[in-house]
Design an enzyme around this catalytic site. Structure first.
Site, mmCIF file in Angstrom:
data_model
loop_
_atom_site.group_PDB
_atom_site.id
_atom_site.type_symbol
_atom_site.label_atom_id
_atom_site.label_comp_id
_atom_site.label_asym_id
_atom_site.label_seq_id
_atom_site.Cartn_x
_atom_site.Cartn_y
_atom_site.Cartn_z
ATOM 1 N N SER A 66 34.305 9.625 79.749
ATOM 2 C CA SER A 66 33.264 9.433 78.619
ATOM 3 C C SER A 66 34.360 10.364 77.061
ATOM 4 O O SER A 66 33.731 10.242 76.014
ATOM 5 C CB SER A 66 32.466 11.066 78.703
ATOM 6 N N LYS A 69 34.536 7.268 74.339
ATOM 7 C CA LYS A 69 33.327 7.175 73.887
ATOM 8 C C LYS A 69 33.922 7.547 71.916
ATOM 9 O O LYS A 69 33.593 7.295 71.634
ATOM 10 C CB LYS A 69 32.199 8.049 74.014
ATOM 11 N N TYR A 193 31.750 -1.261 79.012
ATOM 12 C CA TYR A 193 31.234 0.393 79.088
ATOM 13 C C TYR A 193 32.616 1.046 80.231
ATOM 14 O O TYR A 193 33.019 1.750 80.030
ATOM 15 C CB TYR A 193 30.344 0.285 79.360
ATOM 16 N N TYR A 245 27.196 16.666 76.449
ATOM 17 C CA TYR A 245 25.982 16.860 77.220
ATOM 18 C C TYR A 245 24.762 18.035 76.906
ATOM 19 O O TYR A 245 24.736 18.122 75.597
ATOM 20 C CB TYR A 245 25.676 15.948 78.011
ATOM 21 N N VAL A 263 33.411 13.181 83.321
ATOM 22 C CA VAL A 263 33.301 13.057 84.512
ATOM 23 C C VAL A 263 34.542 13.652 84.883
ATOM 24 O O VAL A 263 34.899 13.754 86.360
ATOM 25 C CB VAL A 263 31.741 12.816 85.176
HETATM 26 N N1 GLU Z 1 31.118 6.351 83.638
HETATM 27 C C1 GLU Z 1 30.088 7.521 83.555
HETATM 28 C C2 GLU Z 1 28.806 6.947 83.673
HETATM 29 O O1 GLU Z 1 28.749 6.417 83.240
HETATM 30 C C3 GLU Z 1 30.284 8.173 82.465
HETATM 31 C C4 GLU Z 1 29.577 9.858 82.320
HETATM 32 C C5 GLU Z 1 30.553 10.607 81.466
HETATM 33 O O2 GLU Z 1 31.843 10.826 81.869
HETATM 34 O O3 GLU Z 1 30.212 11.986 81.565
HETATM 35 O O4 GLU Z 1 27.972 7.718 84.426
#
Ligand code: GLU
Length: 309
Positions: A66, A69, A193, A245, A263
């Site tokens: 993530s 992003k 994504y 989050y 993650v």
């Molecule tokens: N590729 C992971 C997902 O879509 C990203 C989640 C993350 O890194 O927090 O669940």
């Protein structure tokens, strides 16, 4: 500050949390990530003055997940500016990164661009007038430019593993499409994504790539303006409030800097006007953020006295 004093800060911070290394749980819902050695630990600080300090596995590539992003948000803000906020809000979610519940209650408009639903909308926007391959290449080209490193790429094993297990992300895209908040096909959005989440980078490369956010949008590596000062401040604000989050409040309380986790166990933190810190430790806490990485950043912020407050 000199390289030596920067090195001392990083060294004493990392040594203070060394007994925690190996704690937490690796992300196991993406099988390729479950195989990563939980004992890995790396950290890198790069400053705007050209100083740097490294610890442990700072040069080893890992799945940035993530953290990617932040790059897609930067590209989308440059592409459509404030129009983005019609399709994604900029409020903390208070929910898990992959939560479905809130999205239904809020009629398919994700709370922010860093939860999965929000980042899936970013992928949809990047697909405008581009194939999935071209959209992914746009992200990679951008990374090559801001890192000065042309070798950064996608770990295809992770990408395939993510795509094969993307049931929850697929349900988020389907639901948003039913609310008219997705323009492209569900599979094209997932392809963009999952591929950008599967980019591999080291702590050193991540710190280098995000220096523009410490310098109001100006990149000291390429000597180019990447984004306007106004939009760079917005990205940092969203990192501060939404970068972790439902544990974003805890991270802000403990570290006091804008940050983004993934993650894969990486966390990047921006120190405005100073530089960028990246840590990596694959064991996660219950909110999907690196457990030891958060402790390491807390120690670095405390010892350096860097914070935005
Ligand atoms: N590729 C992971 C997902 O879509 C990203 C989640 C993350 O890194 O927090 O669940």
């Amino acid at each position: 500050m000199t390289n030596t004093s920067l090195g001392k800060i990083l060294d004493s911070a990392c040594r203070s949390i060394q007994n925690q290394i190996g704690s937490g749980k690796v992300a196991n819902y993406i099988p390729a990530l479950a195989r990563v050695d939980i004992k890995k630990f790396g950290a890198a600080i790069l400053t705007l003055n050209g100083e740097s300090a490294f610890f442990g596995d700072a040069y080893e590539s890992f799945s940035i997940q993530s953290i990617s992003k932040v790059f897609s948000l930067t590209l989308v803000l440059n592409q459509i500016g404030d129009k983005l906020w019609k399709r994604v809000h900029h409020e903390p979610s208070g929910n898990a990164f992959n939560s479905i519940v809130q999205l239904e209650m809020e009629r398919g408009i994700p709370r922010n661009p860093f939860i999965n639903a929000g980042a899936l909308v970013l992928s949809d926007i990047l697909l405008k007038d581009r194939t999935p391959e071209a959209s992914i290449q746009t992200i990679l080209n951008f990374l090559h430019e801001i890192s000065g490193e042309g070798r950064i790429g996608i770990n295809h094993e992770v990408a395939i593993s993510e795509l094969e297990n993307a049931h929850r992300n697929a349900s988020l895209v389907h639901f948003m499409k039913s609310c008219n908040n997705i323009e492209n096909t569900v599979s094209d959005v997932l392809e963009v994504y999952c591929n950008h989440c599967s980019i591999s980078m080291s702590c050193e490369e991540l710190s280098r790539s995000m220096l523009f956010l410490a310098k109001e949008g100006f990149d000291p590596i390429s000597n180019k303006r990447i984004i306007s000062p106004e939009l760079a401040r917005r990205i940092n604000s969203i990192m501060m409030l939404c970068g972790h989050y439902d544990a974003s409040g805890d991270f802000a309380y403990r570290v006091g800097l804008p940050g983004k986790s993934g993650v894969g166990g990486g966390i990047v933190a921006i120190v405005p006007d100073v530089g960028v810190i990246t840590v990596w430790s694959p064991g996660l806490n219950n909110n999907g953020n690196s457990l030891v990485g958060t402790s390491a950043l807390e120690a670095i912020a405390r010892i350096s006295n860097w914070n935005i407050l």
